[in-house]
Design a protein around this motif. Sequence first.
Motif, PDB file in Angstrom:
ATOM      1  N   GLU A  52       0.839  -1.202   0.000  1.00 44.75           N
ATOM      2  CA  GLU A  52       0.000   0.000   0.000  1.00 44.75           C
ATOM      3  C   GLU A  52       0.872   1.249   0.000  1.00 44.75           C
ATOM      4  O   GLU A  52       1.932   1.272   0.626  1.00 44.75           O
ATOM      5  CB  GLU A  52      -0.908   0.003   1.238  1.00 44.75           C
ATOM      6  CG  GLU A  52      -1.888  -1.164   1.297  1.00 44.75           C
ATOM      7  CD  GLU A  52      -2.737  -1.143   2.553  1.00 44.75           C
ATOM      8  OE1 GLU A  52      -2.415  -0.338   3.462  1.00 44.75           O
ATOM      9  OE2 GLU A  52      -3.703  -1.927   2.629  1.00 44.75           O
ATOM     10  N   GLY A  53       0.398   2.277  -0.717  1.00 42.97           N
ATOM     11  CA  GLY A  53       1.050   3.575  -0.679  1.00 42.97           C
ATOM     12  C   GLY A  53       2.218   3.752  -1.620  1.00 42.97           C
ATOM     13  O   GLY A  53       2.886   4.791  -1.590  1.00 42.97           O
ATOM     14  N   ASN A  93      13.268   0.074   0.628  1.00 46.09           N
ATOM     15  CA  ASN A  93      13.947   1.324   0.984  1.00 46.09           C
ATOM     16  C   ASN A  93      15.052   1.655  -0.019  1.00 46.09           C
ATOM     17  O   ASN A  93      15.230   2.813  -0.404  1.00 46.09           O
ATOM     18  CB  ASN A  93      14.520   1.218   2.394  1.00 46.09           C
ATOM     19  CG  ASN A  93      13.450   1.340   3.469  1.00 46.09           C
ATOM     20  OD1 ASN A  93      12.440   2.010   3.275  1.00 46.09           O
ATOM     21  ND2 ASN A  93      13.661   0.678   4.601  1.00 46.09           N
ATOM     22  N   TYR A 101      13.330   9.098  -3.935  1.00 44.94           N
ATOM     23  CA  TYR A 101      12.493   9.345  -2.743  1.00 44.94           C
ATOM     24  C   TYR A 101      13.388   9.156  -1.517  1.00 44.94           C
ATOM     25  O   TYR A 101      13.290   8.158  -0.790  1.00 44.94           O
ATOM     26  CB  TYR A 101      11.311   8.382  -2.705  1.00 44.94           C
ATOM     27  CG  TYR A 101      10.330   8.547  -3.839  1.00 44.94           C
ATOM     28  CD1 TYR A 101       9.307   9.495  -3.785  1.00 44.94           C
ATOM     29  CD2 TYR A 101      10.438   7.773  -4.990  1.00 44.94           C
ATOM     30  CE1 TYR A 101       8.420   9.652  -4.837  1.00 44.94           C
ATOM     31  CE2 TYR A 101       9.552   7.923  -6.044  1.00 44.94           C
ATOM     32  CZ  TYR A 101       8.545   8.862  -5.963  1.00 44.94           C
ATOM     33  OH  TYR A 101       7.665   9.005  -7.009  1.00 44.94           O
ATOM     34  N   GLY A 104      11.810   8.625   1.881  1.00 45.87           N
ATOM     35  CA  GLY A 104      10.821   7.556   1.900  1.00 45.87           C
ATOM     36  C   GLY A 104      11.177   6.462   2.892  1.00 45.87           C
ATOM     37  O   GLY A 104      12.332   6.293   3.288  1.00 45.87           O
ATOM     38  N   ASP A 107       7.436  -0.055   5.762  1.00 46.20           N
ATOM     39  CA  ASP A 107       7.187  -0.804   6.986  1.00 46.20           C
ATOM     40  C   ASP A 107       6.243  -1.951   6.647  1.00 46.20           C
ATOM     41  O   ASP A 107       5.691  -2.013   5.523  1.00 46.20           O
ATOM     42  CB  ASP A 107       6.582   0.107   8.048  1.00 46.20           C
ATOM     43  CG  ASP A 107       6.784  -0.454   9.453  1.00 46.20           C
ATOM     44  OD1 ASP A 107       7.282  -1.594   9.570  1.00 46.20           O
ATOM     45  OD2 ASP A 107       6.425   0.252  10.421  1.00 46.20           O
ATOM     46  N   THR A 124       3.494  -1.074   4.049  1.00 45.71           N
ATOM     47  CA  THR A 124       3.060   0.317   3.934  1.00 45.71           C
ATOM     48  C   THR A 124       4.236   1.148   3.461  1.00 45.71           C
ATOM     49  O   THR A 124       5.287   1.192   4.118  1.00 45.71           O
ATOM     50  CB  THR A 124       2.554   0.855   5.280  1.00 45.71           C
ATOM     51  OG1 THR A 124       1.475   0.030   5.736  1.00 45.71           O
ATOM     52  CG2 THR A 124       2.065   2.287   5.140  1.00 45.71           C
ATOM     53  N   ILE A 125       4.062   1.798   2.329  1.00 44.49           N
ATOM     54  CA  ILE A 125       5.109   2.629   1.741  1.00 44.49           C
ATOM     55  C   ILE A 125       4.764   4.091   1.990  1.00 44.49           C
ATOM     56  O   ILE A 125       3.675   4.556   1.620  1.00 44.49           O
ATOM     57  CB  ILE A 125       5.258   2.377   0.230  1.00 44.49           C
ATOM     58  CG1 ILE A 125       5.401   0.885  -0.056  1.00 44.49           C
ATOM     59  CG2 ILE A 125       6.432   3.170  -0.329  1.00 44.49           C
ATOM     60  CD1 ILE A 125       6.620   0.237   0.532  1.00 44.49           C
ATOM     61  N   THR A 126       5.703   4.805   2.632  1.00 45.90           N
ATOM     62  CA  THR A 126       5.548   6.257   2.811  1.00 45.90           C
ATOM     63  C   THR A 126       6.636   6.926   1.990  1.00 45.90           C
ATOM     64  O   THR A 126       7.782   7.080   2.454  1.00 45.90           O
ATOM     65  CB  THR A 126       5.680   6.641   4.297  1.00 45.90           C
ATOM     66  OG1 THR A 126       4.760   5.865   5.068  1.00 45.90           O
ATOM     67  CG2 THR A 126       5.387   8.119   4.504  1.00 45.90           C
ATOM     68  N   PRO A 127       6.335   7.282   0.747  1.00 46.76           N
ATOM     69  CA  PRO A 127       7.406   7.716  -0.147  1.00 46.76           C
ATOM     70  C   PRO A 127       7.968   9.091   0.168  1.00 46.76           C
ATOM     71  O   PRO A 127       9.134   9.372  -0.101  1.00 46.76           O
ATOM     72  CB  PRO A 127       6.742   7.697  -1.527  1.00 46.76           C
ATOM     73  CG  PRO A 127       5.293   7.913  -1.243  1.00 46.76           C
ATOM     74  CD  PRO A 127       5.027   7.237   0.076  1.00 46.76           C
ATOM     75  N   GLY A 128       7.154   9.973   0.750  1.00 49.15           N
ATOM     76  CA  GLY A 128       7.619  11.335   0.914  1.00 49.15           C
ATOM     77  C   GLY A 128       7.723  12.038  -0.429  1.00 49.15           C
ATOM     78  O   GLY A 128       7.239  11.554  -1.460  1.00 49.15           O
TER      79      GLY A 128
END
Length: 608
Positions: A52-53, A93, A101, A104, A107, A124-128
Motif C-alpha cells: 500500500e502507498g 527502501n 524518494y 521515503g 514498513d 506500507t510505503i511512505t514515499p515522501g
Amino acid sequence: MSETMLRFQPRNHRRLRTLRRLAAALALTAAAPLAASAAQDEAGASFETTIEGAPEDLRDKLDLISELVKANRDYATTAALRRAARRDVDAFNNALQAAGYYAGAADFEVTTGEDGGPANVVFTITPGALFRVTGYNILYQDDAEGRPQTLEDAGIKTQGEADGASLRDQQERFLTYLWNNGYPGAEIITRRVLAEFEKAEAEAVFVFVSGPRARFGKPRIEGAENTDPTFIARLKTWEEGEDFDRAKMTAYTDRLRKTGIFSSVQVRAGQPEADGTAPIIVELQERKRRTIGLGVSYSTSEGPGGRIFFEHRNVFGNAENIRVELKGSKIEQSASVTGTRPWPKLGGEAFANAAFSNETTDAFDARSFEVSGGVSKKWLKDRLETRGAVAFETSRIRNFSTDARTFQDERNYFVSTPLSVIWDSEDDLLNPMKGFRASWNVTPYAGSDYFTQSEIGARGRVHFGENDVVTLAARMALGATIGSSFTDLPLNKRYYAGGGGSVRGYSYQEAGPLDADGDPLGGRSKIEGAFETRVKVMNNLQVAAFVDAGSVSTKSIPSFTDEYFVGYGGGLRYFSPIGPIRVDAAFPLDKRDSDSAFQIYIALGQPF
C-alpha cells in the motif's frame, strides 16, 4: 577501481544520529513479541501479501523485487515470514532511494489469519517527496590542469532527476567526455548525494581520477604475423600529437575488425610518456587466410544449381582479398575472380573483377566476358555505401526469336561506368531480422550502342507478437532504359521477370510478353514487387505465404498500366546452423497455355 553504488548522506548529522537511536529503540521493543510469535507457530501456513502507498512509478518494480509477492516458497513459521518481510523492506527502501524518494520509508505488519486461514502481510510505503537535484559537484582525487569542473563544461544538460539511473548516466557521460578529450586513464571513483530533507532537494557529488592529459602517440603492433605493420598503422583514425580521443580509438578498432583478417582485435592506450604522448597498444590475432565454401539450389524452371568459392585473405599482407567463384545451373554457368584492397586514405576500398558467363535461356544464348575496376566508400557508420567503377565487356549473342531480331547472331562491345548508392542496415545476410536495404544503380553504356540503365530497389520487414512470431516482409524493384530503342537494345541487356528471384510461379524470364513460339521478349523497363507473411510455428520452423507481381514493358520508363503477372504460394523455412533452408511452391494467378501449373524453389536464405 570504479564504484557504482549510490552513497546517501543527509546534511543534518544530528537528525541522522537521532534516527539511528530511534531505530535501535524500536528494535529492542519489537524483539520480545517476535520471539513469542516464533514460539507459538509449529506448522507452516500460507500467506497473502499487499503493498500500500507505493508511488505509481514504483508499483511494478516493488512487486518484482519483493520476495513475498513472488511467493516462490512457503514459510514454516510466522518468524520466518517476518524475516522475509524485513528483507523486502530493506529492498523497498533501497528502491525508494534509487528512484529519488530519499525521505521515503517502508514498513510492514503481519496478522494471523482467522480460523487457520492464510496470514496477511501488509507493506506500507511512505514515499515522501520526490527529490530534485539542484547542484552537481565534480571532484578529482588527483592533480592535473585543464580538466572540466562542471557538467556544463562537458556539454551535459540535466533536468534535476534524482534517481540513481539518471545520476549514473550523467557520471558515465562525464567520464566519456574525459576519455574523448585527452584523459585516457580517467576512472569513476564514487558518487554520493547530499540531501536537504526540509526542501526535498539534493546535491550530487561525482568523484573521478582523471590521470594525466595525453596526446596520441604511435601504434605499437602485437600479434601481426602475416600483416604488414605499416598497413595497420596507416588505418589509424588520428594524427600523432593530437589530443587523445577514445572515440577515435574505437573507430580505429572497428576499422581493423572490418578488414576481415583478424579474429581478435584489442586496442588500448598505454601510459603517457614524458612528452605527454600515449602509445596505442594494438593486440591482434589473425584469422585463417583461406576459406572454401559451396551452396546448392533447385527450381523446376532453372533445374539444380550450385556454386563453389575459394577465398584467400591478406594475400600480400595489406588485407588484400581474392575470391574465385564458380556457378552452374541449367540456364547459366559462370566463373569470376574478384580482388579487393582497403584504401585507408579514402576510408574505403579498391576492387577489380573479371568474369565469364555462358547463358542458355529461352530468350537467347550468350557468352560474355567482362573486366571492371573501381572504388567504394562507406558513410554514416557504414550503413551508406557509394561505389564507382569502369567496366569493359563483350558478348556474343545468338537469338532464337524471329520476333525480336531480323538477324541471328551479334557481337557487342561496351564500355560502362556503373555508379551505385546503397543503404544497408540489415543485421544478417541470409536471415535479416532488423533494418532494411535500398539501392540506386545508374550505368551509362557506350560502344555498340549508347544507352543508360537505372535501377531502384528496396526491401524490408516488420515483426509482430511475442518473440517476433509474425514477420511481414516486402520488396520492390524498378528498372528503366534511356537512349536505345527496343529493337536495338541487346537481348542480354533487356529486363526480364519470372523465376525464384523475381516473380515466383512463372518460369525463368517468362513473366512478360512472349513471341509466337512462346519465348520471352523482354523489355526496356520493369516493375517488380513482392509481399510475404512468415509465421514461426516452432523455434526452428517457419511457414510463409506470399504474393509476387511483375511487369516488363517495351517503354523506356516503367508504366504502371501495363499487364501484370501475379504469382502466389507458400513455403517452409527451416532454420539450420548455416542459415534458413527455404522450400517454396508457387502458382501463376492467370495461367497461360505456355505456363507450368506450378513451380518449386529450394534455396538457402530468405528471398528478401
